[in-house]
Design an enzyme around this catalytic site. Structure first.
Site, PDB file in Angstrom:
ATOM      1  N   ASP A 124       7.019  -8.727  13.701  1.00 47.47           N
ATOM      2  CA  ASP A 124       5.889  -7.913  13.111  1.00 47.47           C
ATOM      3  C   ASP A 124       6.252  -6.561  13.042  1.00 47.47           C
ATOM      4  O   ASP A 124       6.497  -5.965  14.094  1.00 47.47           O
ATOM      5  CB  ASP A 124       4.608  -8.308  13.871  1.00 47.47           C
ATOM      6  CG  ASP A 124       3.412  -7.948  13.344  1.00 47.47           C
ATOM      7  OD1 ASP A 124       3.343  -7.334  12.509  1.00 47.47           O
ATOM      8  OD2 ASP A 124       2.414  -8.626  13.702  1.00 47.47           O
TER       9      ASP A 124
ATOM     10  N   ASP B 276       2.923  -5.436   8.400  1.00 47.47           N
ATOM     11  CA  ASP B 276       1.389  -4.850   8.730  1.00 47.47           C
ATOM     12  C   ASP B 276       0.938  -3.854   7.642  1.00 47.47           C
ATOM     13  O   ASP B 276       1.638  -2.993   7.026  1.00 47.47           O
ATOM     14  CB  ASP B 276       1.565  -4.116  10.121  1.00 47.47           C
ATOM     15  CG  ASP B 276       0.213  -3.739  10.580  1.00 47.47           C
ATOM     16  OD1 ASP B 276      -0.470  -4.985  11.079  1.00 47.47           O
ATOM     17  OD2 ASP B 276      -0.207  -2.794  10.611  1.00 47.47           O
TER      18      ASP B 276
ATOM     19  N   GLU C 104       0.974  -8.252   4.731  1.00 43.34           N
ATOM     20  CA  GLU C 104      -0.424  -8.245   5.267  1.00 43.34           C
ATOM     21  C   GLU C 104      -0.978  -7.082   4.413  1.00 43.34           C
ATOM     22  O   GLU C 104      -0.779  -5.888   4.447  1.00 43.34           O
ATOM     23  CB  GLU C 104      -0.402  -8.241   6.664  1.00 43.34           C
ATOM     24  CG  GLU C 104      -1.906  -8.247   6.870  1.00 43.34           C
ATOM     25  CD  GLU C 104      -2.499  -7.114   7.938  1.00 43.34           C
ATOM     26  OE1 GLU C 104      -3.562  -7.319   8.559  1.00 43.34           O
ATOM     27  OE2 GLU C 104      -1.958  -6.045   7.996  1.00 43.34           O
TER      28      GLU C 104
ATOM     29  N   HIS D  20      -5.238 -12.855  14.614  1.00 44.57           N
ATOM     30  CA  HIS D  20      -5.340 -12.053  15.681  1.00 44.57           C
ATOM     31  C   HIS D  20      -6.618 -10.769  15.555  1.00 44.57           C
ATOM     32  O   HIS D  20      -7.209 -10.014  16.080  1.00 44.57           O
ATOM     33  CB  HIS D  20      -4.310 -11.371  16.332  1.00 44.57           C
ATOM     34  CG  HIS D  20      -3.627 -10.356  15.547  1.00 44.57           C
ATOM     35  ND1 HIS D  20      -2.890 -10.801  14.237  1.00 44.57           N
ATOM     36  CD2 HIS D  20      -3.699  -8.928  15.412  1.00 44.57           C
ATOM     37  CE1 HIS D  20      -2.637  -9.563  13.755  1.00 44.57           C
ATOM     38  NE2 HIS D  20      -2.931  -8.650  14.359  1.00 44.57           N
ATOM     39  N   ASP D  21      -7.120 -10.908  14.243  1.00 41.88           N
ATOM     40  CA  ASP D  21      -8.078 -10.056  13.559  1.00 41.88           C
ATOM     41  C   ASP D  21      -9.225 -10.681  13.280  1.00 41.88           C
ATOM     42  O   ASP D  21     -10.171  -9.953  12.932  1.00 41.88           O
ATOM     43  CB  ASP D  21      -7.641  -9.111  12.557  1.00 41.88           C
ATOM     44  CG  ASP D  21      -6.390  -8.465  12.715  1.00 41.88           C
ATOM     45  OD1 ASP D  21      -6.289  -7.726  14.097  1.00 41.88           O
ATOM     46  OD2 ASP D  21      -5.448  -8.008  11.948  1.00 41.88           O
TER      47      ASP D  21
END
Ligand code: NOJ
Length: 545
Positions: free
Chosen positions: A100, A204, A270, A331-332
């Site tokens: 990531d 990200d 993302e 995870h969000d």
């Protein structure tokens, strides 16, 4: 498509949040060796690739998405040797590893920013986006740009007497991508990890790399709450801060870089937005990112019609050679099964959808055992977003992310659910409330969610049609059903999903053989010309020749 299918098209990815996966050192914090220790479990599950959320040095103000060194391992998680071992052992097990990487910003404690903020003449003065303020005092933000989580995207720096830009939280200053030195430095980090042998990157908030060079104000929008249909939110349309042509160009350059490596590596972006908005990230004629998350699945109500619409829209916007990438949780976001009010049948139906449509699926750790959104008491909440208030409205209740990041539940031990080696170690976030949901008990349960996921992934692997076949969505003749075909060479499969609590009988023109059902006990069925679907049942049938 046939023979040229790529590994990242066929793969089933699994996201690991390293802080919460497995703690091998009894610190209460997950680590890289913890992941190594669980490779057998992952192999058994059948996944082909792991996306590991950031494990780089960081003050952890945003749980690792605030980095102070892109080229090493946070000692909390282990050493570079541990990482190399993880990579080697994963590859031995035919599991790819993608990292990531956060190209948009660093931590405000990154040495580059510490230097940059000192004054307006230092060596790193142009490494971040600095700007004079407006008004007599010069302390009014340079323009109207909002940060993605609300409030101005500009923060005043008393030391330097200027504002710096942060498209996310205040302690995550945006790098200045217009500075060639920044580009060189960040590309060098990508090279560094590629040279180590990583198989790719999750990028990200990639849509935010560049901003308008004239700093024009963003137009207004009527939308307040973020949604998966658009990137407008907080009454603003991020026209001058997201998806700029310069950002698309960096995606192209990144592709060029990873393409110079063999075996083939992969980039997944993302970016919040609908398929139309993310399409440019893929580049022209496939010269940009390989994949970009389509978050629309995650945002749909439980409705056959709505999912059909997403599939049709995605097919229309991302036909060959584009390849979609679907995800239900990460995870969000709140955990999938809790979003379905803990209805396991519904969660199973959505899992079959995720793993049988045309596109690469990503599964978030714990979803395979049906982990629930945990209720984390206020005093234990660590996510900075929980604490933010916008115009007096606390974001915690709706957007707080601690509840989906709690430790993986390996067994039912009361303090840490087998997350740490020793049973008395208190984990960094409390474990979820329902301890009966755990790997140990589900491994031996024929009807568990874990058994279900394993069988589903196995079926996907048995049929190339499910991995890379053409997708044809059937017409909307019954609003409770979602039916689509996957075809590859002579393989012809039909997936029938019943989104209702009613039994559905469907007559077939040709004889079919049932090869999989969400109700595991009736998984295989003989050839027949009528199909009966139980409430919320999903099945895969094969067309008989
Ligand atoms: C998106 C990540 O998924 C999220 O966890 C993080 O807080 C922001 N980007 C900022 O890096």
């Amino acid at each position: 498509m046939a023979n040229q299918a790529k590994w990242w098209q066929k793969a089933v990815f699994y996201q690991i949040y390293p802080r919460s996966f497995s703690d091998s050192t009894n610190t209460g914090v997950g680590d890289l060796r913890g992941i190594i220790n669980k490779l057998d479990y992952l192999k058994e599950l059948g996944i082909d690739g792991i996306w590991i959320s950031p494990f780089f040095p960081s003050p952890q103000e945003d749980c690792g998405y605030d980095i102070t060194d892109f080229g090493s391992v946070n000692p909390e998680y282990g050493t570079m040797k541990d990482f190399e071992e993880l990579l080697k052992k994963s590859h031995k097990n035919d599991i790819k590893i993608i990292l990531d990487i956060i190209l948009n910003h660093t931590s405000a404690q990154h040495p580059w920013f510490l230097e940059s903020k000192k004054d307006q003449t230092n060596e790193k003065k142009d490494w971040y986006v600095w700007r004079d303020g407006r008004g007599k005092s010069g302390k009014k933000p340079p323009n109207n740009w909002n940060s993605m989580i609300g409030g101005s995207a500009w923060e005043w720096c008393e030391e330097r007497k200027q504002f710096y830009l942060h498209q996310f939280l205040t302690f995550q200053p945006d790098l200045n991508w217009r500075n060639p030195d920044v580009q060189i430095a960040m590309f060098n980090y990508i090279r560094f990890w590629l040279d180590k042998g990583v198989d790719g990157f999750r990028l990200d908030i990639i849509q935010t790399l560049f901003e308008d060079k004239h700093f024009k104000n963003n137009p207004k929008s009527w939308r307040f709450f973020p949604s998966h249909n658009t990137n407008e939110a907080l009454f603003q349309k991020p026209k001058y801060t997201q998806f700029l042509p310069e950002t698309i160009e960096v995606c192209r350059k990144l592709r060029e870089l990873v393409s110079s490596y063999s075996p083939e590596r992969m980039l997944v972006g993302e970016a919040a937005g609908n398929p139309q908005m993310i399409k440019p990230l893929y580049g022209k004629n496939g010269d940009g990112l390989h994949l970009s998350f389509n978050f629309k699945f995650a945002g749909q109500p439980f409705s056959a019609r709505k999912f059909r619409r997403v599939l049709e829209e995605t097919q229309e916007i991302l036909p060959e050679p584009y390849w979609p990438c679907y995800v239900f949780s990460n995870h969000d976001s709140n955990r999938l099964i809790s979003r379905q009010k803990q209805n396991i049948e519904k969660a199973k139906l959505l899992a079959i959808l995720l793993l049988t449509v045309r596109g690469t699926p990503f599964i978030y750790y714990g979803e395979e055992i049906g982990m629930l959104q945990a209720k984390v008491p206020k005093e234990k909440q660590l996510d900075p977003i929980s604490k933010i208030k916008i115009w007096g409205i606390p974001l915690g209740a709706r957007y707080g992310r601690d509840g989906c990041r709690t430790p993986m539940q390996w067994d039912d031990s009361p303090i840490n659910a087998g997350f740490s080696k020793k049973s008395k170690i208190v984990p960094w976030l409390p474990i979820g409330q329902n301890k009966s949901i755990n790997v140990k008990s589900e491994l031996s349960d024929e009807k568990s969610m874990l058994t279900y996921f394993k069988k589903l992934i196995k079926v996907r692997k048995q049929y190339e049609a499910l991995q890379i076949g053409q997708l044809d969505v059937s017409e909307d003749s019954n609003s409770d059903l979602l039916i689509y075909k996957r075809t590859f060479q002579k393989q012809q499969l039909t997936i029938l999903l019943n989104f209702s609590s009613k039994i559905q009988n469907i007559a077939t023109i040709n004889k079919v053989k049932q090869i999989f059902s969400t109700k595991l006990f009736k998984e295989q069925k003989d050839v027949s010309d009528e199909i009966t679907l139980e409430p919320f049942e999903g099945i895969i049938v094969e067309q008989m020749k």
